[in-house]
Design an enzyme around this catalytic site. Structure first.
Site, mmCIF file in Angstrom:
data_model
loop_
_atom_site.group_PDB
_atom_site.id
_atom_site.type_symbol
_atom_site.label_atom_id
_atom_site.label_comp_id
_atom_site.label_asym_id
_atom_site.label_seq_id
_atom_site.Cartn_x
_atom_site.Cartn_y
_atom_site.Cartn_z
ATOM 1 N N HIS A 121 -2.903 1.171 -10.529
ATOM 2 C CA HIS A 121 -3.478 2.785 -8.852
ATOM 3 C C HIS A 121 -4.191 4.013 -9.331
ATOM 4 C CE1 HIS A 121 -1.847 -0.610 -5.788
ATOM 5 N NE2 HIS A 121 -3.310 0.154 -5.320
ATOM 6 N N LYS A 125 -2.506 8.257 -5.787
ATOM 7 C CA LYS A 125 -0.641 7.278 -4.705
ATOM 8 C C LYS A 125 0.306 7.618 -5.387
ATOM 9 C CE LYS A 125 0.032 2.850 -3.087
ATOM 10 N NZ LYS A 125 -0.751 2.792 -1.956
#
Length: 224
Positions: A121, A125
């Protein structure tokens, strides 16, 4: 994510009556028919609790707080409200969940293949592993003799490792691998943008209006 959701809501003819970055207050909820909650793990529980207590149907995609999910489900039942939680709202990811469930049941018969998960990600995040990776991992554990998952390591044969990578400009990539001495089997979902997540959240918000109870994306997509 909020901007993507707002754009899709407007495209689909809905009115956005409020955008807030604080805990919901009475005036925030007066004109709302449904709330879409994407925030941070440390504030999600209180946000959702307030909305449920005020009987505002709420869609939440915030991860990293679900150790308290049962509390919200119980409160939602007590208040006769509507609550839907998903670790990922993407149509493709929810189909991927179904594929993972089927594959993990099949692979449980072949212990020579060792399962692992990798999730990649963007650097913003904060929670690791991702909620999607945890959902995938729990499916594998439920369908196998594995006892639990661990982040970024494998301490025993009974542990499923989930490896997390954070890098620039990656909406989300999840890979399930079954590895043996002879060969590997892999399935992967790669998101190209956040639009799929946003559209799924809006579809869920449209679906939940007029309903009572606790739901998941399986209910929205007719997969349950």
């Amino acid at each position: 994510m909020g901007k993507a959701i707002e754009e899709i809501l407007i495209e689909r003819g809905h009115t956005v009556v409020g955008k807030i970055n604080h805990s919901p207050e009475t005036e925030d909820m007066e004109a709302a028919e449904v709330a879409i909650e994407f925030s941070k793990p440390e504030v999600a529980f209180e946000n959702i609790r307030t909305l449920v207590e005020n009987q505002i149907p709420v869609i939440s995609g915030t991860t990293g707080w679900i150790d308290r999910l049962d509390e919200i489900i119980s409160l939602n039942s007590e208040k006769d409200s509507a609550f839907l939680y998903a670790s990922n709202f993407s149509l493709g990811v929810n189909l991927f969940f179904e594929l993972n469930d089927y594959l993990s049941k099949l692979m449980a018969k072949y212990p020579e293949y060792k399962a692992e998960i990798e999730e990649i990600h963007h650097i913003r995040k904060l929670d690791k592993p991702s909620g999607t990776a945890i959902t995938l991992g729990n499916q594998i554990i439920e369908n196998s003799k594995l006892k639990n998952w661990e982040s970024d390591q494998k301490s025993s044969e009974e542990i499923l490792p989930i490896y997390s990578v954070r890098t620039d400009n990656v909406p989300g990539t999840h890979t399930i691998a079954y590895r043996s001495e002879i060969d590997d089997i892999e399935i992967r979902h790669t998101a190209h943008s956040r639009k799929g997540f946003a559209l799924g959240a809006v579809l869920a918000a449209e679906w939940i209006c007029g309903k009572k109870g606790y739901f998941t994306m399986k209910d929205v997509l007719g997969l349950s």
